[in-house]
Write a protein that holds these residues in place. Structure first.
Motif, short mmCIF file in Angstrom:
data_model
loop_
_atom_site.label_atom_id
_atom_site.label_comp_id
_atom_site.label_asym_id
_atom_site.label_seq_id
_atom_site.Cartn_x
_atom_site.Cartn_y
_atom_site.Cartn_z
N UNK A 119 52.98 -14.27 -17.42
CA UNK A 119 52.47 -12.99 -16.96
C UNK A 119 51.39 -13.17 -15.89
N UNK A 120 50.60 -14.23 -16.01
CA UNK A 120 49.61 -14.53 -14.98
C UNK A 120 50.28 -14.89 -13.66
N UNK A 121 51.37 -15.68 -13.74
CA UNK A 121 52.10 -16.06 -12.53
C UNK A 121 52.70 -14.83 -11.86
N UNK A 122 53.35 -13.98 -12.65
CA UNK A 122 53.98 -12.78 -12.10
C UNK A 122 52.98 -11.88 -11.41
N UNK A 123 51.78 -11.76 -12.00
CA UNK A 123 50.74 -10.92 -11.39
C UNK A 123 50.20 -11.58 -10.12
N UNK A 124 49.96 -12.88 -10.19
CA UNK A 124 49.39 -13.60 -9.04
C UNK A 124 50.32 -13.57 -7.85
N UNK A 125 51.63 -13.71 -8.09
CA UNK A 125 52.61 -13.78 -7.00
C UNK A 125 53.30 -12.44 -6.72
#
Length: 416
Positions: A119-125
């Motif tokens: 979820x952190x990756x999806x938000x960051x990218x």
């Protein structure tokens, strides 16, 4: 900086590449297909499901497999034709029955940890992948199924999962579109669903923005190791001609799904991955009534071995079954038909006149646990064998894998 070759551009390979890039490695991904996420990561069930972390190493799985062997529409189907690979895998599968509880609890913990990373990756990218966070509802048709699910629930809760039993009335309230007379079930509000193909392809684009390179239409044919690795691959060039090319790297990470077994053999490792075929249908919800009749809450029907996910307003994914038939990607009507009939029965208002069938090969280890970590030779690593939980686990296993790579090939090692 150390250079790493990642073999495979499915969900695990791309997640691994992203994690390595974030830690400062020079990464090249080698993929035999023309694009990322074109095999098992193309159209799976869509669940990010810690609630489906139960490993299959149980005597009931063996008994069901024998019982269903002559049923072409069986949820679990095994081709009885002799195969050393298949029967050696089954022997190891049985030997891991004693670790059923231990591995189920461990998988649950890994799945919960993976959520945070992903979820952190999806938000960051800024990755939009039709993510629906309405939980997963596990339905049980009778008391026998509910009693087994209760035992499984104890293991999932031990692993840290928030999952609770629900009555038939609560099932109807959680997902009003669901049609059926159920004994009860279990609900996991923290699980979710989405489009794995959208997520993986957009994560691959994020890797490219971060400096990663992708070699597509590239089939690995040979790997040699001297001071560095020399990876030779057959590349499809313009005009349909093939050419033999090579790259060099300081390390190799094998994330090649069901092909990982052959790659591991090139590297001197035994990796007993077996390809377990699964099927899915993607239903086009092409009118408002069909959209209203399809569920938003994800469903897991353990009796039928079927799961669902809603992919935005206009698509509905239904997936399931397990077929032991080697490296066979044939889409069989007698295996797709039960998914359509199940959809018509449980969601009668959903029109199935526009259905896209698909089949993919789940890369499964005999203990149902992913192979993550070092190989026999220095500089060789594995992040593969995730089975039916590739998307659910890959963000966490990639984070673990990077730590193993860093211990052997620290980013400042070559620059020092």
């Amino acid at each position: 900086m150390p250079t790493i070759a990642v073999i495979g551009a499915g969900i695990t390979g791309v997640s691994t590449a992203y994690a390595l890039l974030e830690h400062g490695y020079d990464v090249t991904v080698v993929e035999q297909q023309r694009y990322a996420a074109m095999e098992t990561s193309f159209a799976n069930g869509g669940q990010l499901s810690a609630s489906n972390a139960e490993v299959w190493n149980h005597w009931s799985t063996i008994l069901k497999g024998v019982k269903w062997m002559l049923r072409r529409d069986a949820p679990l189907l095994m081709n009885p034709a002799p195969s050393w690979h298949k029967y050696s895998w089954l022997a190891e599968f049985v030997s891991n029955i004693s670790r059923y509880r231990e591995n189920t609890v461990a998988t649950t913990r890994l799945a919960i940890a993976a959520r945070k990373y992903m979820f952190e990756i999806a938000e960051r990218e800024h990755i939009d992948f039709d993510h629906v966070r309405r939980g997963i509802l596990h339905v049980c048709w009778d008391k026998t199924g509910f009693d087994h699910a209760t035992k499984v629930n104890d293991m999932l809760v031990e692993g840290g999962l928030d999952r609770r039993p629900v009555t038939a009335a609560e099932i109807a309230a959680i997902e009003p579109a669901l049609n059926g007379h159920f004994h009860g079930g279990f609900y996991t509000p923290s699980d979710s669903t989405g489009d794995i193909h959208k997520y993986t392809t957009r994560l691959a684009q994020a890797c490219t923005r971060r400096g990663g390179a992708f070699l597509y239409d590239a089939t690995v044919t040979r790997i040699e190791q001297r001071d560095r690795f020399r990876l030779t691959y057959s590349a499809l060039c313009a005009g349909g001609q093939s050419a033999e090319l090579a790259i060099e790297s300081d390390g190799i990470v094998v994330c090649a799904g069901s092909h990982s077994r052959d790659i591991a053999a090139m590297l001197g490792d035994r990796l007993n991955i077996y390809p377990v075929k699964g099927y899915s249908i993607t239903v086009d919800l092409n009118d408002p009534s069909a959209q209203a009749a399809a569920p938003w809450v994800s469903i897991l029907d353990d009796r039928a071995k079927i799961v669902t996910s809603r992919l935005g307003a206009g698509r509905f994914r239904v997936a399931g079954t397990a077929e032991f038939n080697g490296l066979n990607r044939d889409i069989r009507d007698d295996r797709v038909r039960p998914l359509i009939e199940w959809t018509r029965t449980l969601f009668p208002g959903v029109t199935t006149n526009r259905v896209v069938p698909w089949a993919g090969l789940r890369p499964m280890m005999p203990n149902m646990m992913p192979r993550v970590g070092k190989g026999r030779a220095p500089g060789v690593f594995y992040n593969t064998g995730h089975g039916h939980l590739g998307w659910t686990l890959s963000a966490a296993t990639s984070a673990i894998l990077v730590q193993a790579v860093a211990a052997e090939l620290p980013v400042d090692r070559l620059a020092a």
